[in-house]
Write a protein that holds these residues in place. Structure first.
Motif, PDB file in Angstrom:
ATOM      1  N   TYR A   1       0.823  -1.216   0.000  1.00  0.00           N
ATOM      2  CA  TYR A   1       0.000   0.000   0.000  1.00  0.00           C
ATOM      3  C   TYR A   1       0.855   1.264   0.000  1.00  0.00           C
ATOM      4  CZ  TYR A   1      -4.598  -2.152   0.969  1.00  0.00           C
ATOM      5  OH  TYR A   1      -5.780  -2.830   0.885  1.00  0.00           O
ATOM      6  N   GLU A   2       1.833   1.316   0.899  1.00  0.00           N
ATOM      7  CA  GLU A   2       2.610   2.542   1.055  1.00  0.00           C
ATOM      8  C   GLU A   2       3.410   2.856  -0.205  1.00  0.00           C
ATOM      9  OE1 GLU A   2       3.705   5.956   3.287  1.00  0.00           O
ATOM     10  OE2 GLU A   2       2.043   4.538   3.267  1.00  0.00           O
ATOM     11  N   THR A   3       3.906   1.827  -0.870  1.00  0.00           N
ATOM     12  CA  THR A   3       4.646   2.054  -2.119  1.00  0.00           C
ATOM     13  C   THR A   3       3.717   2.588  -3.203  1.00  0.00           C
ATOM     14  OG1 THR A   3       6.212   0.290  -1.560  1.00  0.00           O
ATOM     15  CG2 THR A   3       6.077   0.964  -3.877  1.00  0.00           C
TER      16      THR A   3
ATOM     17  N   ALA B   1      11.834  12.134  -0.980  1.00  0.00           N
ATOM     18  CA  ALA B   1      10.699  11.940  -0.084  1.00  0.00           C
ATOM     19  C   ALA B   1       9.934  10.669  -0.430  1.00  0.00           C
ATOM     20  CB  ALA B   1       9.770  13.145  -0.147  1.00  0.00           C
ATOM     21  N   THR B   2       9.769  10.430  -1.735  1.00  0.00           N
ATOM     22  CA  THR B   2       9.082   9.212  -2.171  1.00  0.00           C
ATOM     23  C   THR B   2       9.883   7.979  -1.786  1.00  0.00           C
ATOM     24  OG1 THR B   2       8.087  10.400  -4.028  1.00  0.00           O
ATOM     25  CG2 THR B   2       8.136   8.003  -4.161  1.00  0.00           C
ATOM     26  N   LYS B   3      11.184   8.032  -2.010  1.00  0.00           N
ATOM     27  CA  LYS B   3      12.045   6.903  -1.654  1.00  0.00           C
ATOM     28  C   LYS B   3      12.013   6.654  -0.146  1.00  0.00           C
ATOM     29  CE  LYS B   3      15.304   7.572  -5.483  1.00  0.00           C
ATOM     30  NZ  LYS B   3      16.701   7.949  -5.839  1.00  0.00           N
ATOM     31  N   ALA B   4      11.943   7.727   0.630  1.00  0.00           N
ATOM     32  CA  ALA B   4      11.930   7.576   2.085  1.00  0.00           C
ATOM     33  C   ALA B   4      10.680   6.837   2.554  1.00  0.00           C
ATOM     34  CB  ALA B   4      12.018   8.949   2.754  1.00  0.00           C
ATOM     35  N   ARG B   5       9.541   7.124   1.947  1.00  0.00           N
ATOM     36  CA  ARG B   5       8.307   6.433   2.310  1.00  0.00           C
ATOM     37  C   ARG B   5       8.417   4.943   2.000  1.00  0.00           C
ATOM     38  NH1 ARG B   5       3.019   9.433   0.048  1.00  0.00           N
ATOM     39  NH2 ARG B   5       2.090   7.637   1.150  1.00  0.00           N
TER      40      ARG B   5
ATOM     41  N   SER C   1       1.311   9.585  -5.355  1.00  0.00           N
ATOM     42  CA  SER C   1       1.485  10.980  -4.945  1.00  0.00           C
ATOM     43  C   SER C   1       2.613  11.637  -5.715  1.00  0.00           C
ATOM     44  CB  SER C   1       1.780  11.051  -3.442  1.00  0.00           C
ATOM     45  OG  SER C   1       0.691  10.569  -2.689  1.00  0.00           O
ATOM     46  N   HIS C   2       3.679  10.880  -5.950  1.00  0.00           N
ATOM     47  CA  HIS C   2       4.824  11.382  -6.709  1.00  0.00           C
ATOM     48  C   HIS C   2       4.407  11.757  -8.136  1.00  0.00           C
ATOM     49  CE1 HIS C   2       8.841  11.403  -8.590  1.00  0.00           C
ATOM     50  NE2 HIS C   2       8.329  10.584  -9.493  1.00  0.00           N
ATOM     51  N   HIS C   3       3.701  10.847  -8.790  1.00  0.00           N
ATOM     52  CA  HIS C   3       3.259  11.104 -10.167  1.00  0.00           C
ATOM     53  C   HIS C   3       2.312  12.302 -10.223  1.00  0.00           C
ATOM     54  CE1 HIS C   3       4.175   6.801 -11.793  1.00  0.00           C
ATOM     55  NE2 HIS C   3       5.254   7.470 -11.478  1.00  0.00           N
ATOM     56  N   GLU C   4       1.402  12.346  -9.267  1.00  0.00           N
ATOM     57  CA  GLU C   4       0.439  13.447  -9.248  1.00  0.00           C
ATOM     58  C   GLU C   4       1.150  14.796  -9.101  1.00  0.00           C
ATOM     59  OE1 GLU C   4      -3.443  14.930  -6.638  1.00  0.00           O
ATOM     60  OE2 GLU C   4      -2.620  12.906  -6.368  1.00  0.00           O
ATOM     61  N   GLN C   5       2.128  14.852  -8.206  1.00  0.00           N
ATOM     62  CA  GLN C   5       2.843  16.116  -7.990  1.00  0.00           C
ATOM     63  C   GLN C   5       3.710  16.479  -9.192  1.00  0.00           C
ATOM     64  OE1 GLN C   5       2.448  18.187  -5.287  1.00  0.00           O
ATOM     65  NE2 GLN C   5       3.596  19.603  -6.603  1.00  0.00           N
ATOM     66  N   LYS C   6       4.376  15.498  -9.779  1.00  0.00           N
ATOM     67  CA  LYS C   6       5.234  15.772 -10.934  1.00  0.00           C
ATOM     68  C   LYS C   6       4.421  16.253 -12.126  1.00  0.00           C
ATOM     69  CE  LYS C   6       9.401  14.794  -9.439  1.00  0.00           C
ATOM     70  NZ  LYS C   6      10.488  15.774  -9.449  1.00  0.00           N
TER      71      LYS C   6
ATOM     72  N   VAL D   1       9.621  -1.320  -3.890  1.00  0.00           N
ATOM     73  CA  VAL D   1       9.821  -1.863  -2.552  1.00  0.00           C
ATOM     74  C   VAL D   1      10.366  -3.280  -2.617  1.00  0.00           C
ATOM     75  CG1 VAL D   1       7.500  -2.835  -2.165  1.00  0.00           C
ATOM     76  CG2 VAL D   1       8.829  -1.939  -0.233  1.00  0.00           C
ATOM     77  N   ALA D   2       9.979  -4.049  -3.622  1.00  0.00           N
ATOM     78  CA  ALA D   2      10.521  -5.404  -3.769  1.00  0.00           C
ATOM     79  C   ALA D   2      12.031  -5.349  -3.964  1.00  0.00           C
ATOM     80  CB  ALA D   2       9.859  -6.115  -4.943  1.00  0.00           C
ATOM     81  N   THR D   3      12.496  -4.417  -4.791  1.00  0.00           N
ATOM     82  CA  THR D   3      13.933  -4.263  -5.036  1.00  0.00           C
ATOM     83  C   THR D   3      14.647  -3.822  -3.773  1.00  0.00           C
ATOM     84  OG1 THR D   3      13.539  -3.699  -7.351  1.00  0.00           O
ATOM     85  CG2 THR D   3      15.665  -3.061  -6.416  1.00  0.00           C
ATOM     86  N   TYR D   4      14.044  -2.883  -3.048  1.00  0.00           N
ATOM     87  CA  TYR D   4      14.664  -2.400  -1.808  1.00  0.00           C
ATOM     88  C   TYR D   4      14.765  -3.531  -0.781  1.00  0.00           C
ATOM     89  CZ  TYR D   4      15.548  -0.058   2.550  1.00  0.00           C
ATOM     90  OH  TYR D   4      16.103   0.295   3.750  1.00  0.00           O
ATOM     91  N   VAL D   5      13.680  -4.283  -0.588  1.00  0.00           N
ATOM     92  CA  VAL D   5      13.663  -5.369   0.390  1.00  0.00           C
ATOM     93  C   VAL D   5      14.704  -6.425   0.023  1.00  0.00           C
ATOM     94  CG1 VAL D   5      12.287  -7.316   1.246  1.00  0.00           C
ATOM     95  CG2 VAL D   5      11.306  -5.015   1.167  1.00  0.00           C
ATOM     96  N   GLN D   6      14.781  -6.764  -1.247  1.00  0.00           N
ATOM     97  CA  GLN D   6      15.756  -7.758  -1.693  1.00  0.00           C
ATOM     98  C   GLN D   6      17.180  -7.283  -1.414  1.00  0.00           C
ATOM     99  OE1 GLN D   6      15.406  -8.860  -5.816  1.00  0.00           O
ATOM    100  NE2 GLN D   6      17.478  -9.644  -5.935  1.00  0.00           N
ATOM    101  N   ASP D   7      17.484  -6.054  -1.796  1.00  0.00           N
ATOM    102  CA  ASP D   7      18.831  -5.526  -1.595  1.00  0.00           C
ATOM    103  C   ASP D   7      19.197  -5.465  -0.118  1.00  0.00           C
ATOM    104  OD1 ASP D   7      19.080  -5.255  -4.312  1.00  0.00           O
ATOM    105  OD2 ASP D   7      18.771  -3.093  -4.352  1.00  0.00           O
ATOM    106  N   ARG D   8      18.255  -4.994   0.690  1.00  0.00           N
ATOM    107  CA  ARG D   8      18.554  -4.854   2.115  1.00  0.00           C
ATOM    108  C   ARG D   8      18.690  -6.211   2.789  1.00  0.00           C
ATOM    109  NH1 ARG D   8      19.556  -1.754   5.951  1.00  0.00           N
ATOM    110  NH2 ARG D   8      18.714  -1.912   8.068  1.00  0.00           N
ATOM    111  N   LEU D   9      17.828  -7.134   2.426  1.00  0.00           N
ATOM    112  CA  LEU D   9      17.904  -8.463   3.019  1.00  0.00           C
ATOM    113  C   LEU D   9      19.240  -9.128   2.694  1.00  0.00           C
ATOM    114  CD1 LEU D   9      16.346 -10.626   4.620  1.00  0.00           C
ATOM    115  CD2 LEU D   9      15.531 -11.515   2.447  1.00  0.00           C
ATOM    116  N   LEU D  10      19.667  -9.054   1.436  1.00  0.00           N
ATOM    117  CA  LEU D  10      20.938  -9.663   1.059  1.00  0.00           C
ATOM    118  C   LEU D  10      22.106  -8.951   1.729  1.00  0.00           C
ATOM    119  CD1 LEU D  10      20.390 -10.432  -2.739  1.00  0.00           C
ATOM    120  CD2 LEU D  10      20.225 -11.989  -0.785  1.00  0.00           C
TER     121      LEU D  10
END
Length: 469
Positions: free
Chosen positions: A296-298, A322-326, A304-309, A403-412
């Motif tokens: 959901y959060e991703t 900010a988007t990456k931080a969320r 929100s990012h697309h809407e603002q851009k 988020v899948a890419t972030y989780v994978q990278d961080r987990l490894l």
């Protein structure tokens, strides 16, 4: 779920005269009651933002396993006959591939059909990796919660009014309780604990428990069959003293291998309320919620990012900080939970009473050495390899790419030993190496995507070379 403040934790002291344990502070016990059956939470309006874009929870078609069975019933593909004793329960469990051995029993009046539930007629809950089913003696419906790849928790009912069997998707009533701080504010599930009165009514609102909860705070209002040595829990007992309503005879309720003296177990598919099944259920429900939160959060952050851009007339390709931080915040919560950060250590060996543990561990996948993330430890911790088996689930695999890419990278990164944060200190070098080796063979796409074919040729020991320096 945030950890409870220290001053909320109960302390206990044996009463030598009566053998009762006075609960001296506000109960943070654990009457494990799954979220889709709880009625005591008043939702805030803000938590229903998932009804708007991009989630559109109520207006989106569900694709979970229960939705598929509902279509089969509607088309006449499935032909079920109602059992006078258990309604359509056996056929439903079979269609959803839910083992009978997963049965756990809750007797607190903390669910929709509370007037049919008591210590003499507990509610039975059955589950697999994706679906939860609740059945009540002489109930007017069977309640079901399913994990959907896109929507998270989706809820259904099967009316027991004498008509043809059908599954109806709930359109808002269930999430009044199933989308709160107890479920990470997304449609989901939880296990709850209360102090039960003699008739099963809770004396308090209870607390949510998972694998991070101390053993002595769990399962008030539940029947628990299994042995656990010197450890004590709150299950199997009710509060009897009106002058001291927070007393429970936890000694009498401990290390029970049968609860046949408490109610007629012959009314159920099995006489067990297996301790190991309860432990797995606790972990799994919040894991599902963290997966949904990351999903959901991703999606919200990117929307929100697309809407603002677009509003600013700028390209939408590059995500803002900010988007990456969320996305990172939600991803970190998921990674920490799936690696069992903060898991409460078991002080004694745990043994269930049914075949649940064996059946659970028999499921795959396994590596060439026969190892699996489903292997239970049950001596000092829940799992032999502390990385959630739901890493293989379709809902985890369906996480949005960022988020899948972030989780994978961080987990490894954590498993390779590149992360020095103290919260991962429970993962020994051997733990990390073995989890990596298991994942390399059972989730090979992660390694070929990140390291190319060389990963398969060199093996996980190359991937953990940083640890050995």
């Amino acid at each position: 779920m945030p950890q409870l403040p220290a001053n909320n934790v109960r302390t206990t002291e044996k009463d030598p005269k009566r053998g009762f344990i006075p609960m001296q502070r506000r109960l943070v016990g654990t009457v494990a009651a799954i979220a889709f059956l709880a009625l005591s939470i008043s939702p805030s309006l803000g938590q229903f933002s998932f009804e708007s874009a991009p989630i559109l929870y109520g207006r989106s078609q569900a694709t979970d396993k229960v939705a598929a069975v509902a279509q089969q019933l509607a088309s006449g593909e499935l032909n079920w006959k109602r059992d006078s004793k258990h309604d359509y329960l056996a056929d439903l469990l079979k269609a959803l591939d839910i083992p009978v051995s997963s049965q756990v029993l809750v007797f607190s009046k903390t669910s929709l059909q509370l007037h049919r539930i008591s210590p003499q007629a507990p509610r039975a809950i059955y589950f697999n990796d994706d679906v939860y089913v609740a059945w009540v003696q002489d109930g007017y419906m069977i309640e079901i919660g399913a994990m959907d790849d896109s929507l998270g928790g989706v809820f259904y009912t099967m009316p027991l009014n004498g008509g043809e069997p059908r599954l109806n998707r709930d359109r808002g009533g269930c999430i009044a309780c199933h989308a709160s701080s107890r479920t990470q504010r997304v449609p989901g599930f939880f296990i709850r604990s209360v102090i039960p009165r003699e008739d099963g009514r809770p004396r308090d609102t209870g607390t949510v428990t998972d694998h991070r909860s101390p053993f002595h705070e769990r399962w008030g209002g539940w029947y628990v069959t299994g042995t656990h040595g010197a450890m004590r829990h709150l299950g199997n007992e009710v509060s009897l003293d009106p002058d001291d309503p927070e007393k429970l005879d936890i000694e009498r309720g401990s290390n029970l291998t049968s609860v046949a003296d408490r109610f007629d177990t012959g009314r159920y598919l099995t006489p067990h309320s297996d301790l190991v099944a309860l432990l797995v259920l606790e972990h799994q429900m919040q894991m599902h919620n963290y997966i949904t939160l990351a999903n959901y959060e991703t999606r919200r952050a990117i929307d929100s990012h697309h809407e603002q851009k677009l509003k600013d007339g700028k390209p939408v390709d590059e995500l803002t900080d900010a988007t990456k931080a969320r996305i990172t915040a939600a991803g970190d919560k998921l990674v920490d939970y799936m690696l069992f950060c903060g898991e409460a250590e078991l002080q004694s060996k745990v043994v269930g009473t049914s075949t649940y543990a064996e059946e659970f561990m028999q499921q795959g996948p396994r590596d060439s050495k026969g190892r699996s993330l489903r292997q239970l430890d049950l001596t000092t911790r829940l799992f032999r390899y502390p990385c959630s088996y739901l890493i293989y689930s379709s809902s985890f695999n369906a996480l949005p790419t960022p988020v899948a890419t972030y989780v994978q990278d961080r987990l490894l990164k954590i498993l390779r030993g590149d992360e020095s944060d103290a919260k991962y200190s429970h993962l020994t070098m051997r733990d990390r190496l073995e989890i990596l080796e298991i994942l390399e063979e059972t989730k090979p796409e992660w390694f070929t995507e990140k390291f190319g074919n060389a990963a398969n040729a060199t093996g996980s020991r190359t991937l953990v070379k940083v640890q050995k320096r």
